[in-house]
Design an enzyme around this catalytic site. Structure first.
Site, short mmCIF file in Angstrom:
data_model
loop_
_atom_site.label_atom_id
_atom_site.label_comp_id
_atom_site.label_asym_id
_atom_site.label_seq_id
_atom_site.Cartn_x
_atom_site.Cartn_y
_atom_site.Cartn_z
N THR A 181 0.33 0.21 2.92
CA THR A 181 -1.06 0.62 3.02
C THR A 181 -1.26 1.59 1.89
OG1 THR A 181 -1.08 0.43 5.43
CG2 THR A 181 -2.62 2.01 4.48
N ARG A 209 -6.69 -8.98 14.40
CA ARG A 209 -5.83 -7.83 14.68
C ARG A 209 -6.25 -6.65 13.80
NH1 ARG A 209 -2.25 -4.56 11.25
NH2 ARG A 209 -0.65 -3.70 12.58
N GLY A 211 -5.10 -2.94 12.54
CA GLY A 211 -3.98 -2.02 12.47
C GLY A 211 -4.44 -0.61 12.72
N ASP A 212 -3.61 0.34 12.36
CA ASP A 212 -3.96 1.75 12.55
C ASP A 212 -4.86 2.28 11.44
OD1 ASP A 212 -1.92 1.46 10.66
OD2 ASP A 212 -1.10 3.45 11.06
N GLY A 233 2.89 1.76 7.71
CA GLY A 233 3.92 1.15 8.54
C GLY A 233 3.33 0.57 9.80
N GLY A 235 1.43 -0.12 12.53
CA GLY A 235 0.24 0.47 13.12
C GLY A 235 0.22 0.41 14.63
N1 ASP Z 1 -0.23 0.37 8.87
C1 ASP Z 1 -0.71 -0.92 8.50
C2 ASP Z 1 -0.88 -1.79 9.68
O1 ASP Z 1 -0.25 -1.61 10.69
C3 ASP Z 1 0.08 -1.69 7.50
C4 ASP Z 1 1.26 -1.05 6.92
O2 ASP Z 1 1.18 0.04 6.40
O3 ASP Z 1 2.31 -1.66 6.95
O4 ASP Z 1 -1.65 -2.71 9.56
#
Ligand code: ASP
Length: 323
Positions: A181, A209, A211-212, A233, A235
């Protein structure tokens, strides 16, 4: 005005300016440093530092060239937050627009809402005159097709996209590898703090979907009084723990920046997990301090930093902690 006084004190103005960006943020750093030095506002620096990353097809987890969902469509998430008065805007599962961070900014500036998703977000982007364009690159399309060919038996593949998808969402590409991200946190010369994030989310996720990243309080939070935080990471973990907001609350309760981030990691450790996964938290405080820590991740444990007095932004390695 008095509404904003508590978010904006004289004292904070004396504190150093800082730009903290995630590992994917390289493309926007030089211009961001330049803009902040010339007196740009935190929020403008956040937005303008993320736009070039969204356009870079080599950043595989953001904007153009981002990872597609199970149906081969790129759905983008982004959020921006103004630490002065906690104004925010976010878009989720936005298709067909090059700069979700700017659409999120427009949600904040022009609507009485904070969060638009899917078709409504795309409709609003069009209304704002946001730049549209193809997000799925040939390379991403090929990798999606190869993943499908490898994991989904021909009988189901021939019924794509009508086939039930839930089974394949559980098989989704290794979230440890296929993530990323772009994040920027900025504290400007007026003591204002801004935060922004933009992502395509996990590769081959279930359509729709979120994410966070677009979820205020999970993937992104900013409050002039205490600081800002944003996550990269898995989410699914930081949504459940409200991680970005938790870090700011821990600061409010008197923890140091490092203690606040460590406490947020402890919250994540308490969660039941499907994947090993990983999370990297990025945070700055109102004094201009910064901290980046990754849990369970060795591949993206880097970040970009500029603080007053540095001739240019530097790439640094973050602390890595075990789960
Ligand atoms: N945090 C983001 C998500 O979960 C993607 C990522 O940073 O890997 O969509």
């Amino acid at each position: 005005d008095c509404d904003h006084d508590c978010y904006h004190t004289r004292e904070l103005k004396q504190m150093p300016q800082v730009i903290l960006a995630g590992s994917e943020g390289a493309a926007g750093m030089a211009a961001a440093v330049d803009a902040l030095r010339r007196g740009a506002r935190a929020l403008d620096v956040v937005e303008s530092s993320i736009r070039p990353v969204e356009l870079d097809p080599n950043v595989r987890s953001v904007g153009v060239g981002g990872w597609p969902n199970l149906l081969g469509q790129v759905e983008l998430d982004a959020c921006i937050m103004d630490g002065k008065g906690l104004r925010s805007g976010a878009v989720g599962a936005l298709q067909g627009y090059l700069h979700p961070i700017s659409v999120a900014r427009q949600v904040m500036e022009r609507l009485p809402h904070v969060f638009l998703a899917g078709q409504g977000a795309a409709r609003f982007a069009a209304e704002c005159g946001a730049e549209s364009g193809p997000l799925l690159t040939e390379q991403s399309r090929r990798e999606w097709q190869a993943w499908l060919d490898e994991h989904v038996p021909e009988a189901q593949r021939s019924r794509w996209p009508e086939a039930p998808l839930a089974e394949w969402a559980r098989l989704t590409a290794d979230p440890i590898k296929v993530h990323g991200t772009t994040i920027t946190l900025v504290k400007d010369g007026d003591g204002d703090i801004g935060a922004g994030v933009s992502t395509s989310g996990w590769a081959f996720k279930y359509p729709g979907r979120l994410g966070d990243s677009p979820v205020i309080g999970a993937g992104c939070y900013a409050d002039n009084r205490y600081g800002a935080a944003a996550c990269m990471g898995q989410g699914e973990l930081t949504i459940r723990a409200g991680t970005a907001r938790a870090i700011i609350l821990y600061l409010k309760m008197g923890l140091t920046l490092r203690q606040a981030c460590d406490e947020a990691l402890n919250d994540l450790r308490a969660l039941a997990r499907i994947y090993e996964g990983s999370v990297t938290v990025h945070a700055i405080d109102a004094q201009g301090d910064y901290y980046v820590v990754a849990v369970g991740d060795r591949e993206t444990a880097a970040y970009w930093l500029w603080t007053e007095g540095m001739p240019a932004a530097e790439r640094r390695l973050s602390v890595v902690e075990p789960w």
